[in-house]
Design a protein around this motif. Structure first.
Motif, PDB file in Angstrom:
ATOM      1  N   LEU A 258     -14.960 -76.288  37.626  1.00 55.36           N
ATOM      2  CA  LEU A 258     -12.829 -76.438  37.153  1.00 55.36           C
ATOM      3  C   LEU A 258     -13.239 -76.581  36.136  1.00 55.36           C
ATOM      4  O   LEU A 258     -12.101 -75.918  34.870  1.00 55.36           O
ATOM      5  CB  LEU A 258     -12.492 -77.365  37.950  1.00 55.36           C
ATOM      6  CG  LEU A 258     -10.971 -77.793  37.369  1.00 55.36           C
ATOM      7  CD1 LEU A 258     -10.345 -76.885  37.864  1.00 55.36           C
ATOM      8  CD2 LEU A 258     -10.362 -78.390  38.310  1.00 55.36           C
ATOM      9  N   ALA A 259     -14.279 -77.543  34.552  1.00 50.37           N
ATOM     10  CA  ALA A 259     -14.135 -77.013  33.517  1.00 50.37           C
ATOM     11  C   ALA A 259     -14.011 -75.951  32.762  1.00 50.37           C
ATOM     12  O   ALA A 259     -13.100 -75.281  31.782  1.00 50.37           O
ATOM     13  CB  ALA A 259     -15.093 -78.445  32.666  1.00 50.37           C
ATOM     14  N   GLN A 261     -14.097 -72.791  34.265  1.00 51.46           N
ATOM     15  CA  GLN A 261     -12.236 -71.951  34.017  1.00 51.46           C
ATOM     16  C   GLN A 261     -11.044 -72.297  33.071  1.00 51.46           C
ATOM     17  O   GLN A 261     -10.162 -72.016  32.242  1.00 51.46           O
ATOM     18  CB  GLN A 261     -12.472 -72.848  35.515  1.00 51.46           C
ATOM     19  CG  GLN A 261     -10.690 -72.095  36.473  1.00 51.46           C
ATOM     20  CD  GLN A 261     -10.350 -71.984  37.178  1.00 51.46           C
ATOM     21  OE1 GLN A 261     -10.886 -71.338  38.396  1.00 51.46           O
ATOM     22  NE2 GLN A 261      -9.109 -72.583  37.746  1.00 51.46           N
ATOM     23  N   GLU A 262     -11.132 -73.763  32.938  1.00 51.65           N
ATOM     24  CA  GLU A 262     -10.002 -74.102  31.623  1.00 51.65           C
ATOM     25  C   GLU A 262     -10.291 -74.291  30.511  1.00 51.65           C
ATOM     26  O   GLU A 262      -9.508 -73.661  29.406  1.00 51.65           O
ATOM     27  CB  GLU A 262      -9.745 -75.932  32.308  1.00 51.65           C
ATOM     28  CG  GLU A 262      -9.189 -76.231  33.751  1.00 51.65           C
ATOM     29  CD  GLU A 262      -8.038 -75.317  33.892  1.00 51.65           C
ATOM     30  OE1 GLU A 262      -6.699 -75.711  33.410  1.00 51.65           O
ATOM     31  OE2 GLU A 262      -7.618 -75.113  35.575  1.00 51.65           O
ATOM     32  N   THR A 263     -11.969 -73.718  30.362  1.00 50.40           N
ATOM     33  CA  THR A 263     -11.779 -73.795  28.984  1.00 50.40           C
ATOM     34  C   THR A 263     -11.898 -72.191  28.671  1.00 50.40           C
ATOM     35  O   THR A 263     -12.738 -71.407  27.583  1.00 50.40           O
ATOM     36  CB  THR A 263     -13.379 -74.236  28.180  1.00 50.40           C
ATOM     37  OG1 THR A 263     -14.453 -73.445  29.306  1.00 50.40           O
ATOM     38  CG2 THR A 263     -13.188 -75.496  28.201  1.00 50.40           C
ATOM     39  N   GLU A 268     -13.710 -71.015  39.532  1.00 56.07           N
ATOM     40  CA  GLU A 268     -13.725 -72.287  39.730  1.00 56.07           C
ATOM     41  C   GLU A 268     -14.037 -72.025  41.525  1.00 56.07           C
ATOM     42  O   GLU A 268     -14.760 -73.266  42.139  1.00 56.07           O
ATOM     43  CB  GLU A 268     -12.270 -73.069  39.486  1.00 56.07           C
ATOM     44  CG  GLU A 268     -11.348 -72.770  40.377  1.00 56.07           C
ATOM     45  CD  GLU A 268      -9.777 -73.798  40.832  1.00 56.07           C
ATOM     46  OE1 GLU A 268     -10.173 -75.104  41.669  1.00 56.07           O
ATOM     47  OE2 GLU A 268      -9.160 -73.563  40.580  1.00 56.07           O
ATOM     48  N   ARG A 282      -8.908 -82.916  41.722  1.00 58.66           N
ATOM     49  CA  ARG A 282      -8.442 -82.200  41.387  1.00 58.66           C
ATOM     50  C   ARG A 282      -7.903 -82.712  39.912  1.00 58.66           C
ATOM     51  O   ARG A 282      -7.870 -81.793  39.075  1.00 58.66           O
ATOM     52  CB  ARG A 282      -7.606 -80.928  42.182  1.00 58.66           C
ATOM     53  CG  ARG A 282      -7.423 -79.900  40.610  1.00 58.66           C
ATOM     54  CD  ARG A 282      -6.906 -78.315  41.383  1.00 58.66           C
ATOM     55  NE  ARG A 282      -6.893 -77.149  41.220  1.00 58.66           N
ATOM     56  CZ  ARG A 282      -7.267 -76.591  40.366  1.00 58.66           C
ATOM     57  NH1 ARG A 282      -8.416 -76.470  41.562  1.00 58.66           N
ATOM     58  NH2 ARG A 282      -7.179 -75.686  39.510  1.00 58.66           N
ATOM     59  N   LEU A 286      -8.464 -82.470  36.008  1.00 59.20           N
ATOM     60  CA  LEU A 286      -8.241 -81.154  35.033  1.00 59.20           C
ATOM     61  C   LEU A 286      -7.649 -82.725  34.164  1.00 59.20           C
ATOM     62  O   LEU A 286      -7.956 -82.059  32.964  1.00 59.20           O
ATOM     63  CB  LEU A 286      -7.053 -81.581  35.949  1.00 59.20           C
ATOM     64  CG  LEU A 286      -6.804 -79.726  36.269  1.00 59.20           C
ATOM     65  CD1 LEU A 286      -5.908 -79.652  37.145  1.00 59.20           C
ATOM     66  CD2 LEU A 286      -8.045 -78.577  35.764  1.00 59.20           C
ATOM     67  N   VAL A 289     -10.651 -82.680  31.392  1.00 57.82           N
ATOM     68  CA  VAL A 289     -11.136 -82.010  31.329  1.00 57.82           C
ATOM     69  C   VAL A 289      -9.833 -81.466  29.784  1.00 57.82           C
ATOM     70  O   VAL A 289     -10.535 -80.717  28.334  1.00 57.82           O
ATOM     71  CB  VAL A 289     -11.074 -80.342  31.972  1.00 57.82           C
ATOM     72  CG1 VAL A 289     -11.553 -78.786  31.437  1.00 57.82           C
ATOM     73  CG2 VAL A 289     -12.071 -80.554  33.061  1.00 57.82           C
ATOM     74  N   HIS A 290      -9.070 -81.649  29.610  1.00 59.17           N
ATOM     75  CA  HIS A 290      -7.366 -81.079  29.464  1.00 59.17           C
ATOM     76  C   HIS A 290      -7.609 -81.984  28.102  1.00 59.17           C
ATOM     77  O   HIS A 290      -7.233 -81.358  27.065  1.00 59.17           O
ATOM     78  CB  HIS A 290      -5.916 -81.775  30.216  1.00 59.17           C
ATOM     79  CG  HIS A 290      -6.160 -79.652  31.210  1.00 59.17           C
ATOM     80  ND1 HIS A 290      -5.104 -79.946  31.906  1.00 59.17           N
ATOM     81  CD2 HIS A 290      -6.683 -78.947  31.362  1.00 59.17           C
ATOM     82  CE1 HIS A 290      -5.200 -78.560  32.483  1.00 59.17           C
ATOM     83  NE2 HIS A 290      -6.234 -77.865  32.065  1.00 59.17           N
TER      84      HIS A 290
END
Length: 302
Positions: A258-259, A261-263, A268, A282, A286, A289-290
């Motif tokens: 997930l991390a 994906q977010e970067t 994910e 989740r 998030l 990570v954010h």
């Protein structure tokens, strides 16, 4: 790939899947290219984070072949070995040697809880099946087999066993290993949120997990530890720490993917029995990570 090459950051790479959960070699290769450009010293494919046990036998071999091709000798490509039996592991390392792998990270035989004699036999037997150098992955937390410093002393006669990934989560082990075997092996830390402590105690490398979502910061932190710039390393570590702890949860694959994906470095999607994160869990990941993305430090290389 001699022993002195086993130094630095060897990230454990996620295996990327498409939404239908078919293997996405192109996406995996794109992420690996970003990691190479960040300055890593090697790549580990098909490890625990790479969901080795959910890959079909041919998929594992296709993955190794693809990343060997991508690397083109720029960095060594090491494959995780996580087979159900010693015979399958022997066959796998022989196939990967033909595909151009640089070495291996060998785990205990999966599922079975081997006793001391069985575990030692497994590692000796698999290691003897290849001429390539290899790392023994010691993770008694995740895989209920513990190779002690005394056992590593017994294994020291194996010429191509050149490194160990220490993931017992007990930093005492690093000093105990140095006292028992000196510099016989390159010692890699395998627990992200012990990277600073392990560096102070004296390690040669880091099998990084969470840092694959933040490769520039991950590499910079490692360089600070090599330069002994401990005040700066400690400051960066405090920003990094919540992200690094994503590696120490039973759902570390989902958390790190997930991390990633977010970067913007992957997706994910995970293979069953794992499922993508949902709901409050989740949102919790998030948030971490954010916050990491929003508070990314400005790096000043010297």
């Amino acid at each position: 790939m001699s022993q002195h090459v086993w130094q630095g950051v060897f990230p454990a790479v996620t295996t990327q899947f498409k939404r239908d959960l078919s293997l996405d070699l192109e996406a995996t290769a794109r992420h690996c290219e970003v990691l190479i450009q960040s300055g890593v010293s090697g790549l580990i494919v098909g490890g625990s984070l790479g969901e080795n046990q959910t890959l079909l036998p041919q998929e594992k071999r296709d993955l190794v072949a693809e990343i060997v091709k991508l690397s083109a000798g720029r960095v060594p490509v090491v494959s995780g070995v996580a087979e159900m039996s010693t015979a399958l592991a022997r066959s796998y390392v022989q196939d990967c040697e033909k595909l151009g792998a640089s070495g291996f990270m060998i785990m205990p035989a999966m599922v079975y809880k081997a006793d001391r004699e069985e575990a030692m036999h497994h590692f000796r037997s698999v290691g003897a099946a290849t001429s390539l150098p290899w790392m023994l992955y010691n993770n008694p937390v995740g895989y209920p087999v513990d190779i002690t410093p005394q056992q590593f002393a017994e294994l020291a006669s194996i010429p191509n066993l050149v490194a160990l990934k220490e993931s017992s989560a007990n930093t005492r082990r690093i000093t105990e290993l140095r006292l028992e075997v000196g510099n016989r092996y390159a010692i890699f830390v395998g627990v992200d949120d012990l990277a600073l402590e392990a560096s102070i105690l004296g390690i040669d490398g880091w099998v990084a997990g969470s840092g694959i979502a933040f490769p520039t910061e991950n590499q910079y932190f490692w360089e600070l530890t090599r330069a002994g710039r401990w005040d700066e390393a400690r400051e960066l570590y405090r920003w990094f720490y919540p992200l690094l702890k994503l590696d120490t949860h039973v759902k570390f694959v989902q958390y790190i993917k997930l991390a990633v994906q977010e970067t913007g470095l992957g997706s994910e999607w995970v293979r069953e029995p794992r499922l993508p994160l949902t709901g409050a869990e989740r949102e919790h990941v998030l948030k971490i990570v954010h916050a990491g993305i929003a508070n990314r430090p400005r790096l000043e290389r010297r």
